[in-house]
Each structure stands twice: as C-alpha cells, then as structure tokens.
Design a protein around this motif. Sequence first.
Motif, PDB file in Angstrom:
ATOM      1  N   ARG A  42      53.653 -16.627  -6.323  1.00  0.00           N
ATOM      2  CA  ARG A  42      54.006 -16.263  -4.957  1.00  0.00           C
ATOM      3  C   ARG A  42      55.498 -16.435  -4.756  1.00  0.00           C
ATOM      4  O   ARG A  42      56.099 -17.381  -5.252  1.00  0.00           O
ATOM      5  CB  ARG A  42      53.268 -17.144  -3.947  1.00  0.00           C
ATOM      6  CG  ARG A  42      51.788 -16.906  -3.914  1.00  0.00           C
ATOM      7  CD  ARG A  42      51.495 -15.565  -3.296  1.00  0.00           C
ATOM      8  NE  ARG A  42      50.092 -15.261  -3.453  1.00  0.00           N
ATOM      9  CZ  ARG A  42      49.497 -14.263  -2.890  1.00  0.00           C
ATOM     10  NH1 ARG A  42      50.177 -13.430  -2.131  1.00  0.00           N
ATOM     11  NH2 ARG A  42      48.232 -14.049  -3.084  1.00  0.00           N
ATOM     12  N   GLY A  44      58.923 -17.146  -2.677  1.00  0.00           N
ATOM     13  CA  GLY A  44      59.492 -17.942  -1.605  1.00  0.00           C
ATOM     14  C   GLY A  44      60.995 -17.729  -1.637  1.00  0.00           C
ATOM     15  O   GLY A  44      61.487 -16.796  -2.264  1.00  0.00           O
ATOM     16  N   HIS A  69      61.398 -22.811   0.239  1.00  0.00           N
ATOM     17  CA  HIS A  69      60.093 -22.476   0.806  1.00  0.00           C
ATOM     18  C   HIS A  69      59.198 -21.966  -0.318  1.00  0.00           C
ATOM     19  O   HIS A  69      59.583 -21.041  -1.045  1.00  0.00           O
ATOM     20  CB  HIS A  69      60.271 -21.397   1.886  1.00  0.00           C
ATOM     21  CG  HIS A  69      58.983 -20.949   2.483  1.00  0.00           C
ATOM     22  ND1 HIS A  69      58.285 -21.708   3.387  1.00  0.00           N
ATOM     23  CD2 HIS A  69      58.263 -19.817   2.297  1.00  0.00           C
ATOM     24  CE1 HIS A  69      57.192 -21.060   3.740  1.00  0.00           C
ATOM     25  NE2 HIS A  69      57.162 -19.898   3.091  1.00  0.00           N
ATOM     26  N   ARG A  70      58.013 -22.583  -0.473  1.00  0.00           N
ATOM     27  CA  ARG A  70      57.066 -22.191  -1.523  1.00  0.00           C
ATOM     28  C   ARG A  70      55.746 -21.774  -0.899  1.00  0.00           C
ATOM     29  O   ARG A  70      55.278 -22.393   0.044  1.00  0.00           O
ATOM     30  CB  ARG A  70      56.827 -23.354  -2.494  1.00  0.00           C
ATOM     31  CG  ARG A  70      58.045 -23.734  -3.255  1.00  0.00           C
ATOM     32  CD  ARG A  70      57.785 -24.859  -4.220  1.00  0.00           C
ATOM     33  NE  ARG A  70      59.017 -25.229  -4.871  1.00  0.00           N
ATOM     34  CZ  ARG A  70      59.233 -26.391  -5.446  1.00  0.00           C
ATOM     35  NH1 ARG A  70      58.287 -27.295  -5.476  1.00  0.00           N
ATOM     36  NH2 ARG A  70      60.383 -26.661  -6.025  1.00  0.00           N
ATOM     37  N   ASN A  71      55.136 -20.723  -1.455  1.00  0.00           N
ATOM     38  CA  ASN A  71      53.835 -20.218  -1.015  1.00  0.00           C
ATOM     39  C   ASN A  71      52.844 -20.312  -2.161  1.00  0.00           C
ATOM     40  O   ASN A  71      53.213 -20.127  -3.308  1.00  0.00           O
ATOM     41  CB  ASN A  71      53.920 -18.733  -0.627  1.00  0.00           C
ATOM     42  CG  ASN A  71      54.734 -18.499   0.604  1.00  0.00           C
ATOM     43  OD1 ASN A  71      54.665 -19.260   1.554  1.00  0.00           O
ATOM     44  ND2 ASN A  71      55.522 -17.441   0.597  1.00  0.00           N
ATOM     45  N   ASN A  72      51.584 -20.535  -1.832  1.00  0.00           N
ATOM     46  CA  ASN A  72      50.503 -20.467  -2.812  1.00  0.00           C
ATOM     47  C   ASN A  72      49.238 -19.990  -2.122  1.00  0.00           C
ATOM     48  O   ASN A  72      49.020 -20.289  -0.951  1.00  0.00           O
ATOM     49  CB  ASN A  72      50.223 -21.827  -3.459  1.00  0.00           C
ATOM     50  CG  ASN A  72      51.354 -22.283  -4.328  1.00  0.00           C
ATOM     51  OD1 ASN A  72      52.150 -23.101  -3.913  1.00  0.00           O
ATOM     52  ND2 ASN A  72      51.453 -21.742  -5.523  1.00  0.00           N
ATOM     53  N   THR A  80      47.354 -18.673   2.933  1.00  0.00           N
ATOM     54  CA  THR A  80      48.559 -19.035   2.192  1.00  0.00           C
ATOM     55  C   THR A  80      48.863 -20.497   2.455  1.00  0.00           C
ATOM     56  O   THR A  80      48.868 -20.953   3.591  1.00  0.00           O
ATOM     57  CB  THR A  80      49.740 -18.158   2.628  1.00  0.00           C
ATOM     58  OG1 THR A  80      49.391 -16.796   2.417  1.00  0.00           O
ATOM     59  CG2 THR A  80      50.975 -18.479   1.818  1.00  0.00           C
ATOM     60  N   TYR A  81      49.088 -21.226   1.395  1.00  0.00           N
ATOM     61  CA  TYR A  81      49.410 -22.642   1.468  1.00  0.00           C
ATOM     62  C   TYR A  81      50.925 -22.759   1.345  1.00  0.00           C
ATOM     63  O   TYR A  81      51.491 -22.462   0.301  1.00  0.00           O
ATOM     64  CB  TYR A  81      48.683 -23.362   0.327  1.00  0.00           C
ATOM     65  CG  TYR A  81      48.816 -24.846   0.323  1.00  0.00           C
ATOM     66  CD1 TYR A  81      48.746 -25.580   1.494  1.00  0.00           C
ATOM     67  CD2 TYR A  81      49.007 -25.527  -0.855  1.00  0.00           C
ATOM     68  CE1 TYR A  81      48.849 -26.949   1.481  1.00  0.00           C
ATOM     69  CE2 TYR A  81      49.111 -26.896  -0.886  1.00  0.00           C
ATOM     70  CZ  TYR A  81      49.032 -27.599   0.293  1.00  0.00           C
ATOM     71  OH  TYR A  81      49.151 -28.951   0.268  1.00  0.00           O
ATOM     72  N   LYS A  82      51.606 -23.155   2.423  1.00  0.00           N
ATOM     73  CA  LYS A  82      53.062 -23.161   2.461  1.00  0.00           C
ATOM     74  C   LYS A  82      53.597 -24.583   2.435  1.00  0.00           C
ATOM     75  O   LYS A  82      53.073 -25.470   3.101  1.00  0.00           O
ATOM     76  CB  LYS A  82      53.558 -22.448   3.717  1.00  0.00           C
ATOM     77  CG  LYS A  82      53.102 -21.021   3.795  1.00  0.00           C
ATOM     78  CD  LYS A  82      53.509 -20.382   5.093  1.00  0.00           C
ATOM     79  CE  LYS A  82      52.984 -18.965   5.141  1.00  0.00           C
ATOM     80  NZ  LYS A  82      53.269 -18.309   6.391  1.00  0.00           N
TER      81      LYS A  82
END
Length: 189
Positions: A42, A44, A69-72, A80-82
């Motif tokens: 993902r 970011g 900023h990281r997304n999964n 989405t797990y941010k």
Amino acid sequence: MLCAALLLAAFPAHAQFRLGVKAGLAINHLKFDRNIIKNDNRAGFTAGITAELGLPLGLGLDAAVMYTHRNNVLSGSTDTYKRDYIEIPVHLKYKLSIVGLNNVLAPMAFIGPNFAFLAHESRQERWDNRSVVTSFDLGFGVELLRHLQLSACYSMGLNRALKQVGLKGNEQEIDGRDRTWTIAAAYLF
C-alpha cells in the motif's frame, strides 16, 4: 599516533553541513510471522526536514525528521489500517566523486537505523501497535547539481510494528513487521 591525531583534526576543517527538505512515496508491506494473514503493498507518503554532514573521502552522515503515513489492508477486511509515524533515520552515507562530473552527478549509497515513533493510528479491535518501531535502512541514489538528491531506500523492521490482541482459547499470537520501500527527493541548501 601523531598522524592519526592530525588526520582526525583535518575532518572538521573539511566537513560540510547542509539542511534541506525531503518528500517521497512510501510503499509499505506488513510481514507477519505466520502466513495466515495476507496484505498487499500500500502506498503512503513521507515528508520532512533533512540534514547532511559531509566528511572527506566521500563519507558523510545523514539524518532527518520525517512525518510518514502508512496504509495496510489485512485479509478478510476491506478496511484500510492507517498508521502515522514521526521517523528519525540516521545513515552513514558514501558519495562517489567522479572526476569532472562531481558538480553535476554524484552516485551515493547509505545504510543505518531508522527510529519511528507512532503519532496516530486508525484503531483496529484485533491489533495493537507498538509505540516505537526500529528498522534497518539500506539505500542508494544520486545527487544532481550539488543540491537535489534522488534516492530509493528499503527499510526492514527489526521489531514488531503490531500484534494481534483479544485472542481466545488456544489461538496463537501473530506479530507483524514493516517492510517499506521509499522513493524520495531532497533539496539541500
């Protein structure tokens, strides 16, 4: 011993300190200790300030303070797990000086630790984030016209970024570690 002392005294005389701004794209993937949870890469972003201390012989130190900023998206969910971090990478850098081109083009490589402090998370019921995540960075790039640096960096999480919570019965705990590619541009003044 006298030669070594003279050599060490010469380093500060040739040191060059520069500040700048840096921004980039971060492609994040969570690597779990068990293969029952899948997640995709993902995108970011990352942005912040950077500093470089150039030493003789092409060596240098590079440090930054970055907002990342990281997304999964985890398997079995479309949510989405941010996670947002304040990252502090500290790298040992080597710039190759090419005679006649060093004012235009200088290839570089860097290596070192990256400390990420959790700033914000989208709370998920089954997962608990670690507040400080440590990674090991390995990267390469190029400096153009002595000011613009383009780089690619791979960060491998050394400790868990999150773990599964609220387990029932004989379920086993699952840990996830960050694996991140970052493509960035920095402008040093």
